[in-house]
Design an enzyme around this catalytic site. Structure first.
Site, mmCIF file in Angstrom:
data_model
loop_
_atom_site.group_PDB
_atom_site.id
_atom_site.type_symbol
_atom_site.label_atom_id
_atom_site.label_comp_id
_atom_site.label_asym_id
_atom_site.label_seq_id
_atom_site.Cartn_x
_atom_site.Cartn_y
_atom_site.Cartn_z
ATOM 1 N N HIS A 71 0.660 -1.800 0.208
ATOM 2 C CA HIS A 71 0.119 -0.358 0.456
ATOM 3 C C HIS A 71 1.112 0.829 0.050
ATOM 4 C CE1 HIS A 71 0.868 0.693 4.201
ATOM 5 N NE2 HIS A 71 0.767 -0.505 4.623
ATOM 6 N N CYS A 87 2.770 -4.962 6.469
ATOM 7 C CA CYS A 87 2.527 -5.017 5.153
ATOM 8 C C CYS A 87 4.036 -4.287 4.373
ATOM 9 C CB CYS A 87 1.506 -3.866 5.500
ATOM 10 S SG CYS A 87 -0.159 -4.075 5.652
#
Length: 112
Positions: A71, A87
């Site tokens: 992301h 992440c």
């Protein structure tokens, strides 16, 4: 038709976009902290969500491991550092470029 796949190299904090076995782009990334390490292994991109809000920047691409993804970020200074909850963070302009190139189902290899 390109055969894209992604390799995330945790040791050099880079995400590589490959077409077959040829690296076509490299992007700097932020990765998981010691207590919330980025998982290693083979995954696929299962969804894309533009403008997910909050710390996820301009794009979320979910991985086949629940709660993990590639992301953007609202904190560009975190790129290249060991800061996330597992992440893979990218600059917003980079994640937008990558998301246009790779379809859902793209293989993602995360390695040390």
């Amino acid at each position: 038709m390109p055969q894209y796949r992604i390799i995330v190299d945790l040791s050099d904090r880079m995400l590589y976009l490959l077409d077959g076995n040829i690296v076509v782009r490299g992007f700097p990334v932020g990765i998981g902290k010691m207590v919330t390490q980025t998982p290693r292994g083979e995954f696929t991109i299962i969804n894309k969500e533009p403008n997910p809000g909050g710390p996820f920047g301009a794009m979320w691409m979910g991985l086949s491991k629940p709660h993990y993804g590639i992301h953007g970020t609202n904190d560009p200074s975190s790129i290249g550092r060991i800061v996330s909850h597992g992440c893979i963070r990218m600059y917003n302009e980079d994640v937008l470029e990558l998301s246009k190139l790779v379809p859902i189902g793209t293989r993602v290899t995360i390695r040390q």
